[in-house]
Design a protein around this motif. Structure first.
Motif, PDB file in Angstrom:
ATOM      1  N   UNK A 121       0.829  -1.205   0.000  1.00  0.00           N
ATOM      2  CA  UNK A 121       0.000   0.000   0.000  1.00  0.00           C
ATOM      3  C   UNK A 121       0.866   1.258   0.000  1.00  0.00           C
ATOM      4  N   UNK A 122       2.019   1.186   0.615  1.00  0.00           N
ATOM      5  CA  UNK A 122       2.906   2.338   0.681  1.00  0.00           C
ATOM      6  C   UNK A 122       3.764   2.476  -0.574  1.00  0.00           C
ATOM      7  N   UNK A 123       4.227   1.365  -1.113  1.00  0.00           N
ATOM      8  CA  UNK A 123       5.161   1.398  -2.235  1.00  0.00           C
ATOM      9  C   UNK A 123       4.450   1.242  -3.565  1.00  0.00           C
ATOM     10  N   UNK A 124       3.512   0.322  -3.659  1.00  0.00           N
ATOM     11  CA  UNK A 124       2.730   0.173  -4.876  1.00  0.00           C
ATOM     12  C   UNK A 124       3.102  -1.016  -5.741  1.00  0.00           C
ATOM     13  N   UNK A 152      27.333   2.403   5.524  1.00  0.00           N
ATOM     14  CA  UNK A 152      27.442   3.545   6.430  1.00  0.00           C
ATOM     15  C   UNK A 152      27.170   3.207   7.895  1.00  0.00           C
ATOM     16  N   UNK A 153      26.538   2.070   8.139  1.00  0.00           N
ATOM     17  CA  UNK A 153      26.109   1.661   9.483  1.00  0.00           C
ATOM     18  C   UNK A 153      25.200   2.698  10.130  1.00  0.00           C
ATOM     19  N   UNK A 154      24.421   3.393   9.301  1.00  0.00           N
ATOM     20  CA  UNK A 154      23.440   4.371   9.778  1.00  0.00           C
ATOM     21  C   UNK A 154      22.069   3.724   9.786  1.00  0.00           C
ATOM     22  N   UNK A 155      21.401   3.773  10.931  1.00  0.00           N
ATOM     23  CA  UNK A 155      20.052   3.232  11.079  1.00  0.00           C
ATOM     24  C   UNK A 155      19.126   4.365  11.501  1.00  0.00           C
ATOM     25  N   UNK A 156      17.916   4.373  10.977  1.00  0.00           N
ATOM     26  CA  UNK A 156      16.995   5.467  11.256  1.00  0.00           C
ATOM     27  C   UNK A 156      16.249   5.295  12.570  1.00  0.00           C
ATOM     28  N   UNK A 157      16.250   4.111  13.114  1.00  0.00           N
ATOM     29  CA  UNK A 157      15.626   3.847  14.411  1.00  0.00           C
ATOM     30  C   UNK A 157      16.708   3.436  15.396  1.00  0.00           C
ATOM     31  N   UNK A 183      10.600   1.175   5.972  1.00  0.00           N
ATOM     32  CA  UNK A 183       9.607   1.503   4.941  1.00  0.00           C
ATOM     33  C   UNK A 183       8.218   1.514   5.558  1.00  0.00           C
ATOM     34  N   UNK A 184       7.918   0.537   6.396  1.00  0.00           N
ATOM     35  CA  UNK A 184       6.617   0.456   7.051  1.00  0.00           C
ATOM     36  C   UNK A 184       6.351   1.659   7.945  1.00  0.00           C
ATOM     37  N   UNK A 185       7.413   2.199   8.560  1.00  0.00           N
ATOM     38  CA  UNK A 185       7.277   3.344   9.459  1.00  0.00           C
ATOM     39  C   UNK A 185       7.335   4.684   8.716  1.00  0.00           C
ATOM     40  N   UNK A 186       7.304   4.636   7.397  1.00  0.00           N
ATOM     41  CA  UNK A 186       7.363   5.839   6.542  1.00  0.00           C
ATOM     42  C   UNK A 186       8.637   6.646   6.745  1.00  0.00           C
ATOM     43  N   UNK A 187       9.733   5.986   7.020  1.00  0.00           N
ATOM     44  CA  UNK A 187      11.007   6.664   7.174  1.00  0.00           C
ATOM     45  C   UNK A 187      11.771   6.741   5.845  1.00  0.00           C
TER      46      UNK A 187
END
Length: 68
Positions: A11-14, A33-38, A56-60
């Motif tokens: 539903x978010x991506x299509x 990069x070892x960068x995580x958004x959460x 992706x599920x969390x709209x990040x």
């Protein structure tokens, strides 16, 4: 049950193809990069593929449209 659900993600991506592309790019970015958004304890999954799906599920992660 698998989290996040494929229905919510689609539903978010299509498209399944776009979802696979986004996840693979995000996983490569995470490994490089070892960068995580959460925060570490906010992820359900311990693997980067699951973590990318959760982001992706969390709209990040947002998709840019390059339509001209």
């Amino acid at each position: 049950m698998i989290y996040p659900s494929i229905d919510k993600l689609l539903n978010q991506v299509g498209s399944k193809y776009l979802l696979v592309n986004l996840v693979s790019k995000r996983v490569k970015e995470m490994e490089k990069t070892e960068f995580y958004q959460l925060k570490e304890n906010e992820y359900t999954s311990s693997k980067n593929i699951g973590r990318a799906l959760e982001e992706i599920s969390a709209n990040l992660i947002h998709i840019k449209n390059n339509e001209q």
